[in-house]
Design an enzyme around this catalytic site. Structure first.
Site, mmCIF file in Angstrom:
data_model
loop_
_atom_site.group_PDB
_atom_site.id
_atom_site.type_symbol
_atom_site.label_atom_id
_atom_site.label_comp_id
_atom_site.label_asym_id
_atom_site.label_seq_id
_atom_site.Cartn_x
_atom_site.Cartn_y
_atom_site.Cartn_z
ATOM 1 N N GLY A 158 -5.477 29.848 -27.858
ATOM 2 C CA GLY A 158 -6.810 29.592 -28.397
ATOM 3 C C GLY A 158 -7.899 29.561 -27.337
ATOM 4 O O GLY A 158 -7.856 30.277 -26.342
ATOM 5 N N SER A 159 -8.848 28.646 -27.572
ATOM 6 C CA SER A 159 -10.117 28.687 -26.837
ATOM 7 C C SER A 159 -10.009 28.510 -25.330
ATOM 8 O O SER A 159 -10.972 28.789 -24.625
ATOM 9 C CB SER A 159 -11.053 27.633 -27.392
ATOM 10 O OG SER A 159 -11.372 27.953 -28.718
ATOM 11 N N ILE A 160 -8.885 28.016 -24.814
ATOM 12 C CA ILE A 160 -8.829 27.896 -23.352
ATOM 13 C C ILE A 160 -8.915 29.288 -22.715
ATOM 14 O O ILE A 160 -9.287 29.419 -21.558
ATOM 15 C CB ILE A 160 -7.573 27.130 -22.843
ATOM 16 C CG1 ILE A 160 -6.271 27.784 -23.301
ATOM 17 C CG2 ILE A 160 -7.606 25.689 -23.286
ATOM 18 C CD1 ILE A 160 -5.033 27.143 -22.687
#
Lengths: 98, 554
Positions: free
Chosen positions: B283-285
């Site tokens: 995801g967003s990492i």
């Protein structure tokens, strides 16, 4: 010629005895060496077990509760005084001290 | 000898010719030579060193094919795995008088033994050797001895023991019954030839294999993950700490753990190594990579990105959870974790630049370590508009947490690639920095924006802050991929952190699987509410262990 023969026989016998003695001694020493090696091997095996046991006893999951029980905790920012103050006072006390 | 020669001489019918004389001389020479040969052999036998040849029949060498393995220690020399001698029980069926009796008595000592199979092997008189049970404790061996059954015998064998139990089990790997490494570091040891056949159960005298792991940090990580799993009711969790310069893994924990000594745990899918063996959409990492990409292609943290409209790609529409309704700066895209913004950044950089950066960071192909060959990342077959957008916010690409930590280390350490390793790197200077991945400027800006994500009141990572350690990082909450789609409400919450952000020494990656909403998290399951505070607790505990001193001023 005869003297030579006698001397040769004598030398032959002497060397045979010597050889036998040497052989016998070697075997003795070999036996002792083997015993020592076995002892060393056993000691090494014991050391391995003791080291494994020590590592098991010193594993962090066992040490941590003991340490916390003694009132110890990880070092945190709040344990530290502001750096420069400590350093300066340290220097003054050590330089003006007796 | 003399008599013999003189006899041959007189036998020559008194004729004292030259021929018999030379014959007798030849004979004398031959006999002398034979004596010399016998004498020489005697001397050789007398002085010959024991064991260097000759006939030494050993039952051990014929029955035992085990390996003697070097110890495994952590970076500070604390023991993680070692060989010990243990008696193994075997039987000579030809010496067993009453097989039924023997089988019955043995099963009483070893509950769970198959009596019939045991009886069958004990009655098989064609064999002189059958294993009964290997690796007994000394106490158990004594009890078998006390049975007094003739034909039961012991032989010392080498067995592997792991004093730390489950801690580090995934990394250490396992050995089989013959002490051969089947996975993890144990397998690596065999592949590099550090183990050797054990003659007569002799322990290995080789130097221990020193890992990059720090046992104390491992324990802190394990303990905090356990608490986090309880707190957020997560069935699984993983975390690792990596040195940003050397790529050394200082600690890596995957829970539930796997005991190297319990073979059945290797097959449990719940216990897979979530650090190096499992691949996940994080995801967003991954926006860390996307922002790096933007900065590399000439943007600054203040460059504006159009995030007013949702992004459309074919039949998909990408929206932000909390749209601002105005253009955002690159920094804001990071701080607000805007999917639209990240998608726009990727689109403006172009697919070639995007995949090239993924490749340079080692997120595009398997990363081999000593522990495993590394699973292949799951990535889109071709990069179209929609793939570019989803890759920008970390969907459509599944990598191992280890892989992502190594990529993050490269992004924050000044921009040079690191090769993750579980072995200690001696002489750091010798290794030198790896090939350049991003510019030093990009790396510095990333550190800045990561730090801002923790210090800003609106930053998603503000709960990761630890006074004095300058934590920086990025949150990621990814819906879990299942067959044919994604599960709502089941997420992988992750936080990639670094400390101290001004001059990073370590990156941390915490991944929580399926955390549940709690009162303490306001019912939310986003990484900012679970993975970020877990990272804070971890850094607070491990930083002093790693010699990172807190700055009292901040």
């Amino acid at each position: 010629m005869r003297v030579l023969n006698i001397v040769a026989i004598f030398l032959g016998l002497a060397s045979a005895f010597l050889l036998y003695g040497l052989n016998y001694d070697t075997r003795m020493i070999e036996g002792r060496l083997q015993t020592r090696e076995r002892e060393a091997e056993r000691a090494r095996a014991d050391i391995a077990v003791l080291r494994a046991e020590r590592a098991h006893l010193a594993r962090p999951e066992r040490i941590e509760p003991i340490a916390r029980g003694m009132g110890l905790e990880p070092l945190a920012a709040r344990h530290l005084l502001p750096g420069p103050t400590v350093a300066a006072s340290d220097i003054t006390t050590s330089s003006t001290g007796p | 000898m003399r008599a013999h020669i003189s006899m041959t001489a007189t036998d020559a019918r008194g004729e004292r010719s030259a021929a018999p004389r030379s014959r007798s001389r030849a004979l004398a020479l031959g006999v002398a030579f034979a004596f010399a040969a016998v004498g020489g052999q005697l001397v050789r036998l007398a002085i010959q060193h024991e064991g260097s040849g000759g006939i030494r029949v050993s039952m051990m060498s014929s029955s035992s094919s085990t390996l003697a393995r070097p110890d495994i220690v952590d970076r500070n020399g604390r023991l993680l795995a070692t060989d010990v001698q243990m008696p193994s029980l075997y039987a000579d069926p030809t010496l067993i008088q009453d097989a039924d009796e023997a089988a019955e008595r043995l099963t009483r000592l070893f509950p769970g033994t198959d009596v019939r199979a045991l009886r069958r092997s004990l009655t098989d008189k064609t064999k002189r050797f059958v294993w009964i049970r290997r690796g007994l404790s000394p106490g158990m061996a004594q009890r078998v001895h006390n049975l007094g059954v003739p034909g039961l015998m012991f032989v010392d064998e080498i067995r592997r023991t792991y004093p730390g139990g489950r801690l580090g089990g995934h990394i250490l790997g396992r050995v089989d019954i013959d002490n051969r490494g089947t996975s993890g570091i144990e397998r690596h040891i065999d592949e590099t030839g550090a183990s050797e056949p054990a003659h007569g159960a002799r322990l290995s005298a080789r130097a221990p294999v020193r890992l990059s792991l720090d046992l104390s940090v491992m324990h802190a990580l394990d303990d905090e993950l356990k608490r986090a799993m309880d707190r957020y009711e997560a069935p699984g969790a993983a975390a690792l700490v990596m040195d940003v310069r050397t790529g050394e893994v200082v600690a890596a924990v995957s829970r539930p753990g796997a005991d190297p000594a319990a073979a059945e745990e290797a097959l449990d899918p719940q216990r897979i190594d979530k650090v190096a063996a499992g691949t996940y959409e994080l995801g967003s990492i991954v926006k860390l990579v996307t922002v790096a990409l933007a900065l590399e292609t000439g943007k600054t943290l203040d460059s504006l990105v159009d995030t007013t409209e949702p992004l459309k790609a074919g039949r998909f529409t990408i929206e932000d959870l909390h749209p601002l309704g105005r253009p955002m700066s690159v920094a804001e895209v990071f701080l607000h974790s805007s999917n639209v913004g990240a998608g726009q950044l990727a689109l403006s950089a172009g697919p070639e630049a995007q995949t090239a950066l993924f490749e340079k960071l080692g997120l595009w192909s398997p990363v081999k370590t000593e522990v495993s060959p590394g699973p292949a990342p799951l990535k889109p077959a071709q990069i179209g508009r929609i793939e570019q957008i989803t890759l920008a916010f970390g969907h459509g690409l599944a990598v191992t947490p280890l892989q992502f930590a190594a990529a993050s280390a490269a992004l924050v350490n000044g921009g040079t690639a690191v090769v993750p390793t579980f072995l200690v790197r001696d002489g750091e200077a010798g290794a030198g920095p790896g090939p350049r991945v991003v510019s030093a400027r990009t790396s510095a800006l990333l550190r800045e924006v990561m730090r801002r994500n923790v210090t800003d009141a609106s930053g998603t990572g503000r709960r990761a802050d630890v006074a004095g350690f300058e934590v920086g990082g990025k949150t990621g909450t990814a819906e879990m991929a299942v067959q044919g789609g994604y599960r709502k409400k089941a997420v992988i919450a992750s936080f990639v952190g670094t400390f101290p952000a001004s001059d990073p020494r370590y990156v941390t990656l915490v991944v929580l699987f399926e955390p549940k909403g709690q009162e303490s998290t306001g019912g939310e399951i986003t990484a900012g509410r679970n993975a970020a505070p877990t990272t804070a607790r971890i850094i607070e505990r491990i930083a002093p262990l790693l010699g990172v001193v807190a700055k009292a001023s901040s």
